[in-house]
Design a protein around this motif. Structure first.
Motif, PDB file in Angstrom:
ATOM      1  N   MET A  58     -21.997  11.707 -11.442  1.00 26.36           N
ATOM      2  CA  MET A  58     -20.960  12.628 -10.997  1.00 26.36           C
ATOM      3  C   MET A  58     -19.817  12.560 -12.010  1.00 26.36           C
ATOM      4  N   PRO A  59     -19.334  13.702 -12.473  1.00 25.14           N
ATOM      5  CA  PRO A  59     -18.246  13.699 -13.453  1.00 25.14           C
ATOM      6  C   PRO A  59     -16.936  13.202 -12.847  1.00 25.14           C
ATOM      7  N   ALA A  60     -16.099  12.678 -13.720  1.00 26.19           N
ATOM      8  CA  ALA A  60     -14.771  12.220 -13.307  1.00 26.19           C
ATOM      9  C   ALA A  60     -13.773  13.348 -13.546  1.00 26.19           C
ATOM     10  N   LEU A  61     -12.686  13.314 -12.780  1.00 25.25           N
ATOM     11  CA  LEU A  61     -11.628  14.307 -12.910  1.00 25.25           C
ATOM     12  C   LEU A  61     -10.325  13.569 -13.158  1.00 25.25           C
ATOM     13  N   THR A  62      -9.633  13.939 -14.218  1.00 24.62           N
ATOM     14  CA  THR A  62      -8.343  13.328 -14.539  1.00 24.62           C
ATOM     15  C   THR A  62      -7.275  14.409 -14.462  1.00 24.62           C
ATOM     16  N   ILE A  63      -6.197  14.095 -13.766  1.00 25.82           N
ATOM     17  CA  ILE A  63      -5.077  15.031 -13.677  1.00 25.82           C
ATOM     18  C   ILE A  63      -3.868  14.333 -14.297  1.00 25.82           C
ATOM     19  N   ARG A  64      -3.341  14.923 -15.324  1.00 26.25           N
ATOM     20  CA  ARG A  64      -2.209  14.322 -16.030  1.00 26.25           C
ATOM     21  C   ARG A  64      -0.894  14.909 -15.532  1.00 26.25           C
ATOM     22  N   ASP A  65       0.166  14.165 -15.777  1.00 22.63           N
ATOM     23  CA  ASP A  65       1.539  14.616 -15.539  1.00 22.63           C
ATOM     24  C   ASP A  65       1.833  14.952 -14.079  1.00 22.63           C
ATOM     25  N   VAL A  66       1.239  14.199 -13.158  1.00 22.22           N
ATOM     26  CA  VAL A  66       1.564  14.375 -11.747  1.00 22.22           C
ATOM     27  C   VAL A  66       2.841  13.570 -11.486  1.00 22.22           C
ATOM     28  N   PRO A  67       3.866  14.204 -10.947  1.00 22.52           N
ATOM     29  CA  PRO A  67       5.124  13.493 -10.701  1.00 22.52           C
ATOM     30  C   PRO A  67       4.937  12.289  -9.768  1.00 22.52           C
ATOM     31  N   ASP A  68       5.694  11.243 -10.025  1.00 25.38           N
ATOM     32  CA  ASP A  68       5.586  10.004  -9.257  1.00 25.38           C
ATOM     33  C   ASP A  68       5.783  10.227  -7.763  1.00 25.38           C
ATOM     34  N   ASP A  69       6.723  11.089  -7.384  1.00 24.89           N
ATOM     35  CA  ASP A  69       6.972  11.299  -5.949  1.00 24.89           C
ATOM     36  C   ASP A  69       5.771  11.955  -5.272  1.00 24.89           C
ATOM     37  N   GLN A  70       5.064  12.814  -5.979  1.00 27.82           N
ATOM     38  CA  GLN A  70       3.876  13.434  -5.402  1.00 27.82           C
ATOM     39  C   GLN A  70       2.741  12.424  -5.248  1.00 27.82           C
ATOM     40  N   ILE A  71       2.589  11.560  -6.248  1.00 28.90           N
ATOM     41  CA  ILE A  71       1.566  10.514  -6.157  1.00 28.90           C
ATOM     42  C   ILE A  71       1.883   9.584  -4.989  1.00 28.90           C
ATOM     43  N   GLN A  72       3.132   9.224  -4.843  1.00 32.63           N
ATOM     44  CA  GLN A  72       3.529   8.345  -3.741  1.00 32.63           C
ATOM     45  C   GLN A  72       3.239   9.004  -2.388  1.00 32.63           C
ATOM     46  N   THR A  73       3.525  10.281  -2.265  1.00 35.22           N
ATOM     47  CA  THR A  73       3.242  11.006  -1.027  1.00 35.22           C
ATOM     48  C   THR A  73       1.744  11.008  -0.745  1.00 35.22           C
ATOM     49  N   LEU A  74       0.935  11.246  -1.775  1.00 34.35           N
ATOM     50  CA  LEU A  74      -0.515  11.245  -1.600  1.00 34.35           C
ATOM     51  C   LEU A  74      -1.026   9.861  -1.197  1.00 34.35           C
ATOM     52  N   LYS A  75      -0.468   8.816  -1.778  1.00 35.39           N
ATOM     53  CA  LYS A  75      -0.870   7.452  -1.419  1.00 35.39           C
ATOM     54  C   LYS A  75      -0.536   7.154   0.041  1.00 35.39           C
ATOM     55  N   ILE A  76       0.624   7.600   0.481  1.00 34.34           N
ATOM     56  CA  ILE A  76       1.033   7.382   1.878  1.00 34.34           C
ATOM     57  C   ILE A  76       0.097   8.138   2.818  1.00 34.34           C
ATOM     58  N   ARG A  77      -0.188   9.378   2.494  1.00 32.54           N
ATOM     59  CA  ARG A  77      -1.079  10.177   3.342  1.00 32.54           C
ATOM     60  C   ARG A  77      -2.485   9.592   3.367  1.00 32.54           C
ATOM     61  N   ALA A  78      -2.944   9.101   2.240  1.00 33.19           N
ATOM     62  CA  ALA A  78      -4.266   8.460   2.186  1.00 33.19           C
ATOM     63  C   ALA A  78      -4.281   7.229   3.081  1.00 33.19           C
ATOM     64  N   ALA A  79      -3.236   6.414   2.988  1.00 31.88           N
ATOM     65  CA  ALA A  79      -3.159   5.204   3.812  1.00 31.88           C
ATOM     66  C   ALA A  79      -3.105   5.567   5.295  1.00 31.88           C
ATOM     67  N   GLN A  80      -2.347   6.589   5.642  1.00 31.77           N
ATOM     68  CA  GLN A  80      -2.259   7.015   7.029  1.00 31.77           C
ATOM     69  C   GLN A  80      -3.613   7.504   7.551  1.00 31.77           C
ATOM     70  N   ALA A  81      -4.425   8.051   6.659  1.00 32.51           N
ATOM     71  CA  ALA A  81      -5.756   8.518   7.037  1.00 32.51           C
ATOM     72  C   ALA A  81      -6.787   7.393   6.976  1.00 32.51           C
ATOM     73  N   GLY A  82      -6.337   6.206   6.559  1.00 27.48           N
ATOM     74  CA  GLY A  82      -7.245   5.059   6.454  1.00 27.48           C
ATOM     75  C   GLY A  82      -8.218   5.181   5.302  1.00 27.48           C
ATOM     76  N   LYS A  83      -7.777   5.827   4.235  1.00 25.85           N
ATOM     77  CA  LYS A  83      -8.650   6.064   3.087  1.00 25.85           C
ATOM     78  C   LYS A  83      -7.984   5.589   1.808  1.00 25.85           C
ATOM     79  N   SER A  84      -8.817   5.379   0.809  1.00 29.24           N
ATOM     80  CA  SER A  84      -8.286   5.120  -0.523  1.00 29.24           C
ATOM     81  C   SER A  84      -7.761   6.438  -1.075  1.00 29.24           C
TER      82      SER A  84
END
Length: 76
Positions: A1-27
């Protein structure tokens, strides 16, 4: 399966995604895979219009319609 890299994602957006992932019980990776899967499963407006065109196109001639009307009137 190919990998996907997304560059230049703002830190606040990454932090929001990490929080939402944790709330969903997922990586973060599993959360993003689910997010992508949900997005690609939704048809675009153009795809919906094409589908509606395909499904709503009448394959009945005017002659068929008149014959059905006449048949209905005869059955009264």
């Amino acid at each position: 399966m190919p990998a996907l890299t997304i560059r230049d994602v703002p830190d606040d957006q990454i932090q929001t995604l990490k929080i939402r992932a944790a709330q969903a019980g997922k990586s973060l990776q599993a959360f993003m895979q689910d997010l992508i899967a949900r997005e690609v499963s939704k048809p675009t407006m153009a795809e919906m219009m094409e589908r509606l065109n395909r499904e709503t196109t009448a394959r009945v001639s005017a002659t068929d319609i008149v014959a059905a009307i006449d048949e209905g009137r005869a059955g009264r």
